[in-house]
Design a protein around this motif. Structure first.
Motif, PDB file in Angstrom:
ATOM      1  N   GLN A 125       0.827  -1.204   0.000  1.00  0.00           N
ATOM      2  CA  GLN A 125       0.000   0.000   0.000  1.00  0.00           C
ATOM      3  C   GLN A 125       0.868   1.263   0.000  1.00  0.00           C
ATOM      4  OE1 GLN A 125      -3.291   0.616  -0.200  1.00  0.00           O
ATOM      5  NE2 GLN A 125      -3.792  -1.577  -0.453  1.00  0.00           N
ATOM      6  N   GLN A 126       0.257   2.386  -0.426  1.00  0.00           N
ATOM      7  CA  GLN A 126       0.965   3.669  -0.388  1.00  0.00           C
ATOM      8  C   GLN A 126       0.728   4.361   0.954  1.00  0.00           C
ATOM      9  OE1 GLN A 126      -0.130   6.157  -3.711  1.00  0.00           O
ATOM     10  NE2 GLN A 126       1.654   5.484  -4.872  1.00  0.00           N
ATOM     11  N   TYR A 127       1.785   5.010   1.458  1.00  0.00           N
ATOM     12  CA  TYR A 127       1.709   5.763   2.708  1.00  0.00           C
ATOM     13  C   TYR A 127       2.209   7.183   2.466  1.00  0.00           C
ATOM     14  CZ  TYR A 127       0.656   1.443   5.176  1.00  0.00           C
ATOM     15  OH  TYR A 127       0.043   0.300   5.594  1.00  0.00           O
ATOM     16  N   SER A 128       1.668   8.116   3.240  1.00  0.00           N
ATOM     17  CA  SER A 128       2.044   9.525   3.088  1.00  0.00           C
ATOM     18  C   SER A 128       2.412  10.134   4.428  1.00  0.00           C
ATOM     19  CB  SER A 128       0.875  10.328   2.490  1.00  0.00           C
ATOM     20  OG  SER A 128       0.561   9.893   1.196  1.00  0.00           O
ATOM     21  N   VAL A 129       3.368  11.066   4.391  1.00  0.00           N
ATOM     22  CA  VAL A 129       3.626  11.936   5.535  1.00  0.00           C
ATOM     23  C   VAL A 129       2.861  13.226   5.257  1.00  0.00           C
ATOM     24  CG1 VAL A 129       5.337  13.268   6.811  1.00  0.00           C
ATOM     25  CG2 VAL A 129       5.887  10.950   6.032  1.00  0.00           C
ATOM     26  N   VAL A 130       1.946  13.572   6.188  1.00  0.00           N
ATOM     27  CA  VAL A 130       1.083  14.734   5.966  1.00  0.00           C
ATOM     28  C   VAL A 130       1.254  15.719   7.118  1.00  0.00           C
ATOM     29  CG1 VAL A 130      -0.602  13.425   4.622  1.00  0.00           C
ATOM     30  CG2 VAL A 130      -0.887  13.627   7.104  1.00  0.00           C
ATOM     31  N   LYS A 131       0.931  16.994   6.821  1.00  0.00           N
ATOM     32  CA  LYS A 131       0.987  18.035   7.849  1.00  0.00           C
ATOM     33  C   LYS A 131      -0.413  18.572   8.056  1.00  0.00           C
ATOM     34  CE  LYS A 131       3.055  21.977   6.959  1.00  0.00           C
ATOM     35  NZ  LYS A 131       4.144  22.996   6.817  1.00  0.00           N
ATOM     36  N   ARG A 132      -0.824  18.580   9.333  1.00  0.00           N
ATOM     37  CA  ARG A 132      -2.132  19.116   9.673  1.00  0.00           C
ATOM     38  C   ARG A 132      -2.126  20.635   9.515  1.00  0.00           C
ATOM     39  NH1 ARG A 132      -4.564  16.491  15.132  1.00  0.00           N
ATOM     40  NH2 ARG A 132      -6.066  18.156  14.638  1.00  0.00           N
ATOM     41  N   ALA A 133      -3.181  21.160   8.915  1.00  0.00           N
ATOM     42  CA  ALA A 133      -3.265  22.598   8.699  1.00  0.00           C
ATOM     43  C   ALA A 133      -3.521  23.345   9.994  1.00  0.00           C
ATOM     44  CB  ALA A 133      -4.363  22.906   7.681  1.00  0.00           C
ATOM     45  N   ASP A 134      -4.163  22.676  10.985  1.00  0.00           N
ATOM     46  CA  ASP A 134      -4.555  23.383  12.202  1.00  0.00           C
ATOM     47  C   ASP A 134      -3.439  23.492  13.233  1.00  0.00           C
ATOM     48  OD1 ASP A 134      -4.548  20.699  12.661  1.00  0.00           O
ATOM     49  OD2 ASP A 134      -6.478  20.624  13.722  1.00  0.00           O
ATOM     50  N   ASN A 135      -2.478  22.521  13.263  1.00  0.00           N
ATOM     51  CA  ASN A 135      -1.421  22.598  14.278  1.00  0.00           C
ATOM     52  C   ASN A 135      -0.051  22.145  13.767  1.00  0.00           C
ATOM     53  OD1 ASN A 135      -1.630  19.857  14.074  1.00  0.00           O
ATOM     54  ND2 ASN A 135      -2.607  19.572  16.067  1.00  0.00           N
ATOM     55  N   GLU A 136       0.044  21.913  12.451  1.00  0.00           N
ATOM     56  CA  GLU A 136       1.286  21.545  11.773  1.00  0.00           C
ATOM     57  C   GLU A 136       1.896  20.228  12.277  1.00  0.00           C
ATOM     58  OE1 GLU A 136       4.020  24.793  11.786  1.00  0.00           O
ATOM     59  OE2 GLU A 136       2.814  25.953  10.360  1.00  0.00           O
ATOM     60  N   GLN A 137       1.090  19.416  12.956  1.00  0.00           N
ATOM     61  CA  GLN A 137       1.565  18.092  13.387  1.00  0.00           C
ATOM     62  C   GLN A 137       1.811  17.222  12.157  1.00  0.00           C
ATOM     63  OE1 GLN A 137      -1.321  15.799  15.615  1.00  0.00           O
ATOM     64  NE2 GLN A 137       0.274  14.777  16.813  1.00  0.00           N
ATOM     65  N   LEU A 138       2.926  16.467  12.176  1.00  0.00           N
ATOM     66  CA  LEU A 138       3.266  15.578  11.060  1.00  0.00           C
ATOM     67  C   LEU A 138       2.855  14.149  11.394  1.00  0.00           C
ATOM     68  CD1 LEU A 138       6.838  16.894  10.105  1.00  0.00           C
ATOM     69  CD2 LEU A 138       4.611  17.636   9.261  1.00  0.00           C
ATOM     70  N   LEU A 139       2.097  13.536  10.491  1.00  0.00           N
ATOM     71  CA  LEU A 139       1.563  12.194  10.722  1.00  0.00           C
ATOM     72  C   LEU A 139       1.892  11.285   9.553  1.00  0.00           C
ATOM     73  CD1 LEU A 139      -2.015  13.226  11.949  1.00  0.00           C
ATOM     74  CD2 LEU A 139      -0.059  12.593  13.384  1.00  0.00           C
ATOM     75  N   LEU A 140       2.200  10.023   9.870  1.00  0.00           N
ATOM     76  CA  LEU A 140       2.403   8.999   8.862  1.00  0.00           C
ATOM     77  C   LEU A 140       1.140   8.136   8.822  1.00  0.00           C
ATOM     78  CD1 LEU A 140       4.176   7.325   6.881  1.00  0.00           C
ATOM     79  CD2 LEU A 140       4.973   6.028   8.869  1.00  0.00           C
ATOM     80  N   VAL A 141       0.457   8.109   7.668  1.00  0.00           N
ATOM     81  CA  VAL A 141      -0.789   7.351   7.518  1.00  0.00           C
ATOM     82  C   VAL A 141      -0.850   6.773   6.104  1.00  0.00           C
ATOM     83  CG1 VAL A 141      -2.112   8.712   9.194  1.00  0.00           C
ATOM     84  CG2 VAL A 141      -2.064   9.408   6.804  1.00  0.00           C
ATOM     85  N   ALA A 142      -1.776   5.865   5.893  1.00  0.00           N
ATOM     86  CA  ALA A 142      -1.994   5.308   4.557  1.00  0.00           C
ATOM     87  C   ALA A 142      -2.627   6.363   3.665  1.00  0.00           C
ATOM     88  CB  ALA A 142      -2.895   4.084   4.635  1.00  0.00           C
ATOM     89  N   THR A 143      -2.142   6.483   2.440  1.00  0.00           N
ATOM     90  CA  THR A 143      -2.644   7.493   1.508  1.00  0.00           C
ATOM     91  C   THR A 143      -4.138   7.315   1.262  1.00  0.00           C
ATOM     92  OG1 THR A 143      -0.462   7.440   0.436  1.00  0.00           O
ATOM     93  CG2 THR A 143      -2.269   8.504  -0.770  1.00  0.00           C
ATOM     94  N   GLU A 144      -4.575   6.067   1.198  1.00  0.00           N
ATOM     95  CA  GLU A 144      -5.974   5.764   0.917  1.00  0.00           C
ATOM     96  C   GLU A 144      -6.918   6.274   2.005  1.00  0.00           C
ATOM     97  OE1 GLU A 144      -8.604   1.678   0.348  1.00  0.00           O
ATOM     98  OE2 GLU A 144      -6.546   1.712  -0.433  1.00  0.00           O
ATOM     99  N   ARG A 145      -6.403   6.517   3.207  1.00  0.00           N
ATOM    100  CA  ARG A 145      -7.245   6.934   4.331  1.00  0.00           C
ATOM    101  C   ARG A 145      -7.239   8.445   4.554  1.00  0.00           C
ATOM    102  NH1 ARG A 145     -10.954   3.941   5.241  1.00  0.00           N
ATOM    103  NH2 ARG A 145     -11.104   4.571   7.428  1.00  0.00           N
ATOM    104  N   LEU A 146      -6.562   9.218   3.692  1.00  0.00           N
ATOM    105  CA  LEU A 146      -6.403  10.653   3.929  1.00  0.00           C
ATOM    106  C   LEU A 146      -7.731  11.405   3.930  1.00  0.00           C
ATOM    107  CD1 LEU A 146      -3.157  11.586   1.942  1.00  0.00           C
ATOM    108  CD2 LEU A 146      -3.501  11.492   4.418  1.00  0.00           C
TER     109      LEU A 146
END
Length: 976
Positions: free
Chosen positions: A287-308
């Protein structure tokens, strides 16, 4: 009053009848002839209700020796044996309609097989061990002040009481068996056979001890099998999204992580209490995974791309993707445990990770999940359980959690710790399906502990192959059986209870290592099995038992170095070994096993696995899987809802007999047979009343006759009825063979209504009632009626044994003491299949249908009928029913039920203006299609000029108020 009328009445009074003597055809003028009409007479009661019905059923059981039937048939010679293996009902409660559905289904098939000349092997049994019986036996006493021996004694007494009540009910339902020779799982011989199965499986390396996660019931303090679970669809859990900060970024992520800051793996769980036991975070490699940044608090999270998209909606913020990776790029990542800051957990690949919910990253606690355990085994992770038998945290969880219930305050404490660590991203209530202990109705947990297991993964392929050779009805149940096998990687067979068969193992006092070899089961059986109440911890030792080896060590030891294990075997292993204890030694495979759909993951499977393990074959040749009994509204029965139907109340009636009248056992049996057993089987007042009404109709349809006639001398319609009876019996036989008892009933009702009531009975009643008593024509239909009575009685006997035997007692032609079930199946003489008979009768019936449909609502007896058929085969066939051109007493006139029949090649030109005409075609097909001829026919129905005979009431008299020729002749002979 006229002189003529006085003369008539006086003549009749002295029994004189003369040619030409007139009598009135209206009012009671025909009454003087009633004594010459051969109306049926029988002492067979047309209806039985209430106490009379119940008393009669008991009398039938006694007079026909229901209790001796099974033994009788076992002692008779038979070419073939039929074995139906009884899956044992659980001995923990009173008999219910589920028992009735199951036991009566089996009994119908057994009785049918007996009547077909087979020697039936059917041994009823009971599943007698387990925690439910132990708990009910103890009630409010608890176990703290009772010894193991006392607990076992009370449990056995409780089970014996239940068995006694259930056995009495099964006998009252008419279930055929030797009730003095049943099997019980607490019987010493049964337990010995079971331990032999255990020993053989252990010798093959299929049984082993390990520290694995199992379903554990804190409320029962024992391991549970999947079949002992029920799922609460409305269970509420506190679901949480929790961060695991990455201490070591995977290499592929690290290359692109400049200036990112801390990245956290985000997991989702509905069981926060398992977080302290976490050993890893798992991902799906492809599966594909992404590192994303929350717009509200800039927290960085590693999650599956399909669940974004789902997560963005849930968190109510935009998630900016900084980089995307394939799952394999996560290799080498290491996270910090959220509540144990000194603990590091790796990112690991696992195929059980799904994208259907959560974040695509799975929190892994090997001691609390089956799939988690598999990951731990593969990567050699620790499997340390922090939860004890009561479902409380142990000291391994730390002082903050120790002694707290993981399903209550312990869970809340973990949530508080996660909040304090800043690891909680989101929490919410989650309503979902969750396993409960089916006895205590309390939630279970998955908990790793030392238990005994069967390695089903090594048996599954063999079991699947064996199952493919088994016939399954309905066929759709096969896929469920295979799916259940697929999901079962191992089977926990040890239970922490007092009431059961002890697992034959000793443990070294110091090391705790188990000792088991081929002598241990025998050693234990000396004290615990052949006399289960002598359950002691000190035992005489078979010297060779301790000359073997430990399961994990080659050391031998003295008896004093060991203690006997106190765990007992899972009751599914208990009952699953019944094939070894009960089935015939000549071929220990049952022809059929018949159980409810709940046994797909229970007894069907445990029997299959143990048999395949020991013998490499299934213990059954065929399976029938039936549905559950539910209320008339389709609801599950519940005492709290008040929709429980008690079989005892069905038979004997309830407190208010006007609301719940007594129906007897045959109504219960009819309900079972008539139901669609492959779906949920509904039962209630309407279904029971309908069953009672249908049985009453069956009672009214029978009338025994005597003085048989050779089929060659019979009227064609009588021969035809024997042919139809033969066809009916073959269809019924096929339906019974296929367990399609509902089809049996539908065929019976159809035959009674269409072939008998609407056709044959209406046609022959004149011949039966009004012909001379010893005439060939009358005795011809009497012979057929006897055959019909006998055939219908036998066809319904497996379903309604009480009614069938009652009919047999009233029927002539057998010796005192004979019973229907000892006299065989339906007689279908091959001579009844006469070439050309079908064509004759079906051709005549085609003309009959055309005639009757042309005079709707009118009386056929008031018409003369002209039948015109061009010369040919069809005309010749009809001539076999009427040789002369015109007749009032031919077989054709009887069949048409008309006053007078004229058979000719063409309709006359001078038909009356009120004549009703119609035409039709009939295709003759003889000798397998070698002879085919389509013929046309024309008919004309004309109001008859003949008068109604005051005796037989047919329009066959030449003059008004005068006896017809047949009746005049009979009356003259009657007087003389």
């Amino acid at each position: 009053m006229s002189l003529m009328l006085l003369v008539r009445r006086s003549a009749v009074a002295v029994g004189v009848a003369r040619w030409g003597l007139r009598c009135l055809c209206s009012g009671d003028a025909a009454a003087p002839y009633r004594h010459t009409i051969l109306l049926p007479r029988t002492d067979f009661p047309m209806k039985l209700n209430g106490p009379n019905l119940l008393e009669r059923e008991i009398q039938i059981q006694q007079k026909c020796k229901f209790d001796q039937l099974y033994t009788w048939q076992r002692e008779r010679k038979a070419k073939k044996e039929y074995c139906l293996h009884d899956g044992p009902p659980y001995a923990n409660g009173d008999p219910h309609v589920g028992h009735a559905l199951n036991k009566i289904l089996k009994d119908i098939q057994n009785r049918f097989s007996l009547m077909r000349g087979r020697q039936v092997h059917y041994v009823p049994g009971w599943d007698c061990h387990g925690l439910p019986i132990e708990m009910k036996a103890l009630g409010d006493l608890g176990t703290s002040e009772l010894t193991t021996l006392q607990i076992r004694q009370k449990a056995r007494e409780f089970a014996e009481g239940v068995i006694s009540r259930q056995r009495a009910a099964f006998q009252r339902w008419g279930v055929m068996a030797d009730w003095e020779k049943c099997y019980y799982t607490f019987d010493g011989k049964y337990e010995a056979a079971q331990l032999k199965v255990f020993q053989e499986m252990h010798n093959k390396g299929l049984i082993y001890q390990d520290n694995k996660p199992v379903f554990w019931s804190p409320s029962s303090r024992t391991a549970l099998a999947e079949a002992e679970l029920e799922y609460n669809l409305n269970h509420v859990s506190r679901a949480m999204y929790i961060t695991f900060p990455l201490l070591t970024l995977p290499a592929k992520i690290s290359e692109r992580a400049e200036g990112w800051g801390v990245v956290s793996a985000l997991i989702w769980t509905t069981q926060p209490w398992t977080i302290p036991a976490n050993q890893a975070v798992c991902y799906m490699p492809k599966q594909q995974y992404s590192v994303v940044k929350r717009a509200d608090n800039e927290q960085l999270l590693l999650v599956a791309t399909e669940r974004l998209n789902m997560l963005s909606t849930l968190l109510k913020t935009n998630l900016e993707s900084l980089a995307t990776f394939i799952g394999t790029d996560l290799e080498g990542g290491v996270c910090q445990h959220p509540t144990i800051l000194s603990k590091e957990v790796p990112l690991l690949p696992a195929n059980h990770v799904t994208m259907s919910k959560g974040t695509g990253l799975v929190h892994t606690a090997p001691s609390h999940g089956m799939e988690d355990y598999n990951v731990a085994t593969h990567f050699q992770l620790p499997v340390d359980c922090m939860v004890d038998e009561e479902g409380r945290f142990t000291e391994l969880a730390g002082v903050e959690l120790q002694s707290k219930s993981v399903m209550a305050e312990g869970n809340a404490a973990v949530i508080s710790m996660l909040r304090a660590a800043g690891a909680v991203v989101l929490e919410e209530d989650c309503v979902h399906s969750y396993p409960y202990d089916w006895r205590t109705k309390q939630p279970v947990v998955i908990r790793a502990c030392k238990q005994w297991f069967i390695n089903t993964s090594s048996l599954k392929d063999k079991a699947k192959d064996a199952l493919q050779k088994v016939r399954v009805i309905p066929e759709s149940a096969r896929s469920s059986l295979l799916a259940m096998l697929d999901r079962r990687t191992y089977w926990c067979i040890s239970r922490q209870r007092s009431w059961g068969v002890p697992i034959p193992v000793f443990y070294h006092k110091e090391s705790g290592e188990p000792l088991i070899n081929k002598y241990v089961p025998h050693t234990l059986s000396l004290t615990t099995l052949f006399n289960a109440n002598q359950y002691k911890l000190d035992f005489p030792c078979h010297s060779q038992a301790f000359g073997g080896t430990h399961s994990k060590s080659s050391k031998a030891g003295a008896a004093s170095d060991y203690v006997r294990g106190e765990d007992v075997l899972d009751i599914w292993f208990d009952s699953g070994a019944s094939w070894a204890a009960v089935l015939p030694e000549t071929d220990p495979r049952a022809d059929w096993c018949v159980e409810g759909k709940d046994q797909i993951g229970g007894w069907f499977q445990s029997s299959l696995l143990t048999s395949v393990a020991v013998r490499n074959k299934a213990p059954y040749k065929a399976l029938l899987v039936h549905g559950f009994a539910v209320s008339e509204k389709g609801e599950k029965m519940s005492k709290s809802v008040g929709n429980v139907v008690d079989p005892d109340e069905i038979i004997n009636g309830g407190k208010d007999l006007t609301v719940s009248p007594p129906y007897g056992a045959d109504v219960l049996r009819w309900w079972v047979a008539e139901s669609n057993i492959f779906s949920e089987v509904q039962i209630g007042p309407n279904a029971l009343k309908a069953a009672k009404d249908n049985i009453n109709k069956a009672r009214l349809g029978f009338d025994p006759r005597t003085q048989a006639v050779d089929p060659k001398q019979m009227h064609y319609i009588d021969q035809y009825m024997l042919h139809l009876l033969r066809e009916f019996s073959m269809k019924v036989t096929d339906a019974y063979t296929e367990f399609n008892f509902g089809l049996v009933i539908r065929q019976l009702q159809s035959f009674n209504t269409r072939e008998l009531s609407n056709f044959y009975f209406s046609i022959i009643k004149d011949r039966l009632y009004c012909d001379p008593e010893d005439s060939v024509g009358r005795r011809s239909c009497q012979t057929v009626l006897e055959e019909i009575l006998d055939g219908l009685s036998r066809s319904i006997a497996p379903v309604l044994p009480h009614l069938a035997e009652e009919v047999y007692l009233h029927a002539p032609g057998h010796d005192e003491g004979d019973t229907l079930f000892r006299s065989g199946w339906i007689n279908t003489n091959p001579v009844w299949r006469k070439p050309g008979l079908e064509e004759v009768m079906e051709g005549a019936c085609a003309i009959r249908d055309s005639f009757l449909s042309s005079i709707p609502g009118q009386n056929a007896a008031e018409f003369d009928l002209i039948i015109a058929i061009e010369p040919g085969l069809f005309f010749e066939l009809m001539e076999s029913l009427q040789e002369e051109e015109t007749s009032t007493c031919s077989q054709l006139s009887e069949l048409m039920m008309a006053a007078r029949i004229t058979l000719t090649s063409s309709l006359p030109r001078d038909l009356p203006c009120d004549a009703i005409t119609s035409t039709g075609k009939f295709l003759i097909n003889l000798e397998g299609g070698m002879i085919r001829e389509e013929s046309t026919y024309s008919i004309a129905a004309i109001a008859t000029s003949l008068s109604r005979c005051p005796r037989c009431r047919r329009y066959t008299s030449e003059e008004p108020d005068c006896l017809c020729t047949r009746c005049q002749t009979l009356m003259e002979k009657h007087v003389n």
